[in-house]
Scaffold this active site. Structure first.
Site, PDB file in Angstrom:
ATOM      1  N   ARG A  80       0.854  -1.184   0.000  1.00  0.00           N
ATOM      2  CA  ARG A  80       0.000   0.000   0.000  1.00  0.00           C
ATOM      3  C   ARG A  80       0.896   1.242   0.000  1.00  0.00           C
ATOM      4  O   ARG A  80       1.692   1.446   0.912  1.00  0.00           O
ATOM      5  CB  ARG A  80      -0.918   0.005   1.218  1.00  0.00           C
ATOM      6  CG  ARG A  80      -1.779   1.261   1.295  1.00  0.00           C
ATOM      7  CD  ARG A  80      -2.711   1.259   2.499  1.00  0.00           C
ATOM      8  NE  ARG A  80      -3.359   2.571   2.563  1.00  0.00           N
ATOM      9  CZ  ARG A  80      -3.291   3.393   3.591  1.00  0.00           C
ATOM     10  NH1 ARG A  80      -2.610   3.054   4.686  1.00  0.00           N
ATOM     11  NH2 ARG A  80      -3.897   4.569   3.561  1.00  0.00           N
ATOM     12  N   HIS A 124      -2.992  11.046   0.738  1.00  0.00           N
ATOM     13  CA  HIS A 124      -2.431  10.836   2.070  1.00  0.00           C
ATOM     14  C   HIS A 124      -1.816  12.152   2.542  1.00  0.00           C
ATOM     15  O   HIS A 124      -0.621  12.239   2.810  1.00  0.00           O
ATOM     16  CB  HIS A 124      -1.411   9.701   2.060  1.00  0.00           C
ATOM     17  CG  HIS A 124      -1.124   9.134   3.420  1.00  0.00           C
ATOM     18  ND1 HIS A 124      -1.084   7.777   3.676  1.00  0.00           N
ATOM     19  CD2 HIS A 124      -0.876   9.737   4.608  1.00  0.00           C
ATOM     20  CE1 HIS A 124      -0.802   7.575   4.955  1.00  0.00           C
ATOM     21  NE2 HIS A 124      -0.653   8.761   5.552  1.00  0.00           N
ATOM     22  N   GLU A 169      -7.266   8.442   6.371  1.00  0.00           N
ATOM     23  CA  GLU A 169      -7.530   9.118   7.640  1.00  0.00           C
ATOM     24  C   GLU A 169      -8.048  10.539   7.477  1.00  0.00           C
ATOM     25  O   GLU A 169      -7.403  11.510   7.906  1.00  0.00           O
ATOM     26  CB  GLU A 169      -6.269   9.096   8.507  1.00  0.00           C
ATOM     27  CG  GLU A 169      -5.790   7.700   8.846  1.00  0.00           C
ATOM     28  CD  GLU A 169      -4.636   7.681   9.843  1.00  0.00           C
ATOM     29  OE1 GLU A 169      -4.148   8.765  10.217  1.00  0.00           O
ATOM     30  OE2 GLU A 169      -4.220   6.570  10.238  1.00  0.00           O
ATOM     31  N   ASN A 296      -7.289   1.853  10.012  1.00  0.00           N
ATOM     32  CA  ASN A 296      -6.020   2.111  10.680  1.00  0.00           C
ATOM     33  C   ASN A 296      -6.273   2.200  12.176  1.00  0.00           C
ATOM     34  O   ASN A 296      -7.193   2.906  12.606  1.00  0.00           O
ATOM     35  CB  ASN A 296      -5.395   3.430  10.216  1.00  0.00           C
ATOM     36  CG  ASN A 296      -4.979   3.412   8.761  1.00  0.00           C
ATOM     37  OD1 ASN A 296      -5.068   2.390   8.094  1.00  0.00           O
ATOM     38  ND2 ASN A 296      -4.525   4.540   8.263  1.00  0.00           N
ATOM     39  N   TYR A 298      -4.092   2.285  16.109  1.00  0.00           N
ATOM     40  CA  TYR A 298      -2.844   2.278  16.861  1.00  0.00           C
ATOM     41  C   TYR A 298      -3.040   2.260  18.372  1.00  0.00           C
ATOM     42  O   TYR A 298      -2.101   1.978  19.104  1.00  0.00           O
ATOM     43  CB  TYR A 298      -2.010   3.514  16.500  1.00  0.00           C
ATOM     44  CG  TYR A 298      -1.501   3.509  15.090  1.00  0.00           C
ATOM     45  CD1 TYR A 298      -0.338   2.830  14.746  1.00  0.00           C
ATOM     46  CD2 TYR A 298      -2.185   4.169  14.072  1.00  0.00           C
ATOM     47  CE1 TYR A 298       0.133   2.821  13.451  1.00  0.00           C
ATOM     48  CE2 TYR A 298      -1.724   4.173  12.774  1.00  0.00           C
ATOM     49  CZ  TYR A 298      -0.565   3.500  12.468  1.00  0.00           C
ATOM     50  OH  TYR A 298      -0.108   3.481  11.167  1.00  0.00           O
ATOM     51  N   GLU A 353      -3.370  -0.005   8.191  1.00  0.00           N
ATOM     52  CA  GLU A 353      -2.192   0.409   8.961  1.00  0.00           C
ATOM     53  C   GLU A 353      -2.327  -0.114  10.376  1.00  0.00           C
ATOM     54  O   GLU A 353      -3.373   0.014  11.006  1.00  0.00           O
ATOM     55  CB  GLU A 353      -2.044   1.939   9.044  1.00  0.00           C
ATOM     56  CG  GLU A 353      -1.580   2.628   7.801  1.00  0.00           C
ATOM     57  CD  GLU A 353      -1.380   4.131   8.025  1.00  0.00           C
ATOM     58  OE1 GLU A 353      -1.069   4.539   9.167  1.00  0.00           O
ATOM     59  OE2 GLU A 353      -1.555   4.880   7.059  1.00  0.00           O
TER      60      GLU A 353
END
Length: 451
Positions: A80, A124, A169, A296, A298, A353
């Protein structure tokens, strides 16, 4: 979870890694590339740690064959990457820079020659500065310009690239860039600016979907959202309400219009004084059917109500934290995947991600051992395996990141890569986590053949 985990991933599971154009490419003034908002922002005093920029980054623009060879050695089935809008249309609208398209042509061909599927992200965060000068994402015209840019890129690469992600995002681009000013373009306009940018980012996604399908009829089209599991600190009604507000602003504000064609009523009410202009038909455009959702993740958030600040984010005193001070929370990651699948029923999901920053150093032998990152990935892949067992249509996983890179406002201080980059020499050194991931991919493939 060790390599040889009991979680059997599907035979066609996509094993990937991810990067982003401004974070790795460099060559910011070469071959006709225009200025982006991150070029301007990173040169603003005090905006980025140590005044660092993406001017060179990992020099992927010149070193991509070496990086693709690393991917081949790793055993990736997909990569990606993102395409830099100012490299394609330097002013955002108008003249197309064919040399920029040529670069991505070469990259795609290199990937395919090694059996690696390209997953291309069209935005992005590196908006052409010329469009920002006209209002950026708070200007509706930027959404229309995005559709034209998408037509140019997909028209050139759509014969070979079949997986397209419109945005990465949009919450971060809108709230951190336009609401708080911590990312490019550095505008501190609070909820009004963030909500305006959010709506136009979503609108541009909706405008782009039919363009991609027209230019690449066999395309699979999606969007990547950064989604955060949110938990109240206690069962007190005030904490539960505060957590719902954070979940609404972070997650439902984007999921609901994409999958349901509406903005969440409680969040519309919460920000009733700052609502952007929404024209007739916008939500129908935004909710154009997509083929997959990229997620994504985290960290998780624990929320407590506060009479002065409205909400306070609570630190888990027993938690493990990465170098970004983000809590390691694989069970919350599992919960998130299950919740999204249950509540929104996307046809297919990818983890686009997931990864962790740790303070990596080289040994005297030149190696980079990163047991903390390996442990992190073990936990999160196990959580993904549990989600698949629970019926989540998870089709692939892209580790963030292939390479250490320019980590936005943190500069080069934080390292997320499974490949270490020695920035003075640009030498690439696979870390211990690279070797672990390589073994996991190989063992899962061997197991799928056996099954």
């Amino acid at each position: 979870m060790q390599a040889g985990t009991r979680y059997a991933f599907p035979a066609d599971f996509v094993w990937g890694a991810a990067t982003a154009s401004y974070q790795i490419e460099g060559a910011t003034t070469e071959d006709g590339r225009g200025e982006s908002i991150w070029d301007r922002f990173s040169k603003t005093p005090g905006a980025v740690r140590n005044g660092e920029t993406g001017d060179i980054a990992c020099d992927h623009y010149h070193r991509y064959p070496e990086d693709v060879e690393l991917m081949r050695h790793l055993g990736l089935s997909a990569y990606r990457f993102s395409i830099a809008w100012p490299r394609i249309i330097p002013a955002g609208i108008g003249q197309v820079n064919t040399r920029g398209l040529d670069f991505y042509d070469r990259l795609v061909d290199e990937l395919l020659s090694h059996g690696i599927q390209p997953f291309a992200t069209l935005y992005h965060w590196d908006l052409p500065q010329a469009l920002e000068d006209e209002g950026g994402w708070t200007n509706r015209a930027t959404a229309e310009a995005f559709a034209t840019y998408v037509e140019t890129v997909v028209g050139r690469l759509g014969d070979r690239v079949k997986h397209w992600i419109t945005h990465n995002e949009p919450w971060v681009a809108a709230w951190v860039g336009y609401g708080w000013g911590k990312h490019a373009p550095g505008r501190e306009e609070g909820p009004a600016g963030a909500l305006s940018a959010s709506h136009h980012l979503l609108l541009s996604h909706g405008l782009a979907v039919p363009v991609i399908r027209r230019e690449c009829p066999d395309a699979r089209v999606g969007i990547t959202l950064n989604l955060t599991p949110v938990y109240p600190a206690t069962d007190e009604p005030a904490d539960v309400k505060a957590a719902s507000n954070v979940d609404g602003t972070s997650n439902r504000l984007f999921l609901d219009p994409i999958f349901r064609g509406t903005y969440p009523a409680d969040i519309v009410e919460l920000y009733r004084e700052q609502q952007p202009r929404i024209e007739q038909g916008d939500l129908e455009t935004i909710s154009a059917p997509i083929d997959f959702l990229g997620i994504n993740n985290y960290f998780r958030q624990i929320v407590r109500a506060d009479p002065e600040k409205q909400v306070v984010f609570v630190r888990n005193p027993e938690g493990e934290y990465t170098a970004m001070d983000w809590e390691v929370a694989p069970d919350a990651f599992h919960d998130l995947l299950v919740r999204v699948s249950r509540d929104y029923a996307p046809h297919r999901m990818y983890v686009t991600e997931n990864g962790a920053a740790y303070p990596d150093v080289r040994t005297h032998e030149g190696k980079v051992l990163d047991p903390e990152r390996q442990h992190y990935l073990e936990l999160y892949f196990a959580a993904a395996g549990r989600a698949i067992d629970d019926g989540v249509p998870l089709a692939g996983y892209f580790v963030w990141s292939l390479l250490d890179n320019f980590e936005w406002a943190e500069g080069y201080w934080k390292r997320f890569g499974i490949v270490y980059v020695d920035y003075p020499t640009l030498e690439r050194v696979p870390k211990g986590s690279f070797q672990w991931y390589r073994s996991l991919i190989a063992e899962q493939r061997a197991a799928s053949v056996t099954r």
